[in-house]
Motif scaffolding. Sequence first.
Motif, PDB file in Angstrom:
ATOM      1  N   ILE A 322      -6.490   6.725   9.261  1.00  0.00           N
ATOM      2  CA  ILE A 322      -6.326   7.506   8.037  1.00  0.00           C
ATOM      3  C   ILE A 322      -7.028   8.857   8.133  1.00  0.00           C
ATOM      4  N   GLN A 323      -8.365   8.828   8.415  1.00  0.00           N
ATOM      5  CA  GLN A 323      -9.110  10.099   8.376  1.00  0.00           C
ATOM      6  C   GLN A 323      -9.585  10.574   9.750  1.00  0.00           C
ATOM      7  N   SER A 324      -9.163   9.884  10.779  1.00  0.00           N
ATOM      8  CA  SER A 324      -9.637  10.221  12.129  1.00  0.00           C
ATOM      9  C   SER A 324     -11.155  10.167  12.256  1.00  0.00           C
ATOM     10  N   ASN A 325     -11.761   9.289  11.460  1.00  0.00           N
ATOM     11  CA  ASN A 325     -13.208   9.093  11.567  1.00  0.00           C
ATOM     12  C   ASN A 325     -13.438   7.848  12.433  1.00  0.00           C
ATOM     13  N   HIS A 326     -13.154   8.023  13.727  1.00  0.00           N
ATOM     14  CA  HIS A 326     -13.097   6.871  14.625  1.00  0.00           C
ATOM     15  C   HIS A 326     -14.458   6.218  14.814  1.00  0.00           C
ATOM     16  N   PHE A 327     -14.387   4.928  15.091  1.00  0.00           N
ATOM     17  CA  PHE A 327     -15.594   4.209  15.454  1.00  0.00           C
ATOM     18  C   PHE A 327     -15.680   4.177  16.974  1.00  0.00           C
ATOM     19  N   GLU A 328     -16.853   4.524  17.546  1.00  0.00           N
ATOM     20  CA  GLU A 328     -16.958   4.479  19.013  1.00  0.00           C
ATOM     21  C   GLU A 328     -18.351   4.071  19.470  1.00  0.00           C
ATOM     22  N   LYS A 329     -18.363   3.464  20.677  1.00  0.00           N
ATOM     23  CA  LYS A 329     -19.634   3.124  21.326  1.00  0.00           C
ATOM     24  C   LYS A 329     -19.518   3.522  22.782  1.00  0.00           C
TER      25      LYS A 329
END
Length: 397
Positions: A322-329
């Motif tokens: 939706i907002q391109s506020n990706h989760f990453e590690k």
Amino acid sequence: MFSEEKKSKNYGSIFLYCFFCFVLIVEVARFAKPYYNLQNLMETEATVEEGFLAVEDSEKLPCRLLSRPSVSVPSQDQQKLSQAVTQETRTRPPNSYCVKFQSFITMAKQVKENGGKYESRPFSVGGYNWTFIIYPNSNIPSGSGGYVSLYLRIDNSTLITNPKDVYADITFLTYKSSTDKYQSYQETEAQRFHLFRQQWGQLTFLPIVYFENPGYGYSFDGGSVVFGIDINIVKPFENWEVFSNEQNIRDPIFEWRLTKFSTLFHDSYTSDSFSSGGRNWALKLYPNGVGNATGNSLSLYLLSASNEKGYVEAKLRVIDQIQSNHFEKKVAAWPNATENGWGFDRFLPFADIKNTSKGYLVNDTLKLEVQIFSFSKTDFFSHQSSAFFPISYGDSI
Ligand SMILES: *[C@@H]1O[C@H](CO)[C@@H](O)[C@H](O)[C@H]1NC(C)=O
Ligand SMILES: *[C@@H]1O[C@H](CO)[C@@H](O)[C@H](O)[C@H]1NC(C)=O
Ligand SMILES: *[C@@H]1O[C@H](CO)[C@@H](O)[C@H](O)[C@H]1NC(C)=O
Ligand SMILES: *[C@@H]1O[C@H](CO)[C@@H](O)[C@H](O)[C@H]1NC(C)=O
Ligand SMILES: *[C@@H]1O[C@H](CO)[C@@H](O)[C@H](O)[C@H]1NC(C)=O
Ligand SMILES: *[C@@H]1O[C@H](CO)[C@@H](O)[C@H](O)[C@H]1NC(C)=O
């Protein structure tokens, strides 16, 4: 003569004899060209007395007598001894060849008419034929002074057909019957033999008088003397590896779309393999978690399709659709998840997936992504039949 003195147990003449030896050694030290220093000579002097008193107890044959006199052309390629020599005493016999002279003095006279040298018959070590050369007379070869010179010669027939360098660690030895041990003199560096240098040796091995006079302990059984040689062929390495880090990764990003996420019922799912940086990889997902993460978080890993094990720097993501506020590690590690490559047991809590405002799960579709920044690799090489070629391509620790 000396053994008669010995038998009479005349200690006065023993003392005189020792004194004579000492003077003689000092003279040798002054006029010859010794390669060891005066300290060593003093040590040798100390063993002379011991040697003198133990002359008669050697019945043993330390080497089989293999050689007979042979005729050969005098050599020109003499190499003078360098300073880096180690000296030791050992019981282990020579590993390559031995020459016993039933009478050193007689042999020395006989070879005078033969260029002053005795050359053994050929013997084979490390795929080459060699001969052992002994110069028993003073000043042959020139510069040897009052010393016995010992040389090793490589049979050039192999070198002519296949010219190459042959490196050999060489130790010259002589048997000392008074101590029932071998005295060795070893060059500290391996010697290089090749077509234009077929001979190497020690110009000043030990004073000739040591072998003429039984009082020094080297001549036994009425004048017998033994010389031996260790030859250890040093083969250059044929296999090697190069460890490096691959950085400018081609096709660094791979996206994996999982539809009908809520219906996934297997423990784990593995993506199609993809190529990144010229290597094949895959992603592995445990939708219900694994290990301590079971029932709690998504577990996500990067796998190497060919099971390489190296250092990897990569980012694993869950796409916010939706907002391109990706989760990453980020992973920056050697494979740290047994059987699962690089990744995280507790990657993303289920609570976050279910939270629709985070945009991870849209229309029951989950989008996973990996971006590979770098990975280590080890290339293996082998060089047989003189061609250099990589034999495999991969990682190792
Ligand atoms: C060593 O010498 C033997 C006998 O002369 C010969 O048969 C053999 O081929 C030689 N080997 C090499 C490597 O030169
Ligand atoms: C090979 O050795 C023999 C005898 O040792 C010698 O006569 C000959 O000249 C040598 N050949 C070469 C090419 O060095
Ligand atoms: C699981 O959790 C326990 C307790 O928190 C911990 O001792 C254990 O090391 C964990 N196991 C793994 C594989 O992380
Ligand atoms: C693997 O290494 C990363 C750091 O690079 C660490 O955060 C992660 O917990 C490790 N995974 C496992 C399963 O130990
Ligand atoms: C869902 O995500 C939003 C945005 O990150 C956050 O504000 C909210 O508290 C979350 N709701 C729950 C129930 O965790
Ligand atoms: C949701 O997914 C279904 C199939 O899984 C598809 O037919 C539909 O168009 C999708 N809807 C949206 C809004 O992407």
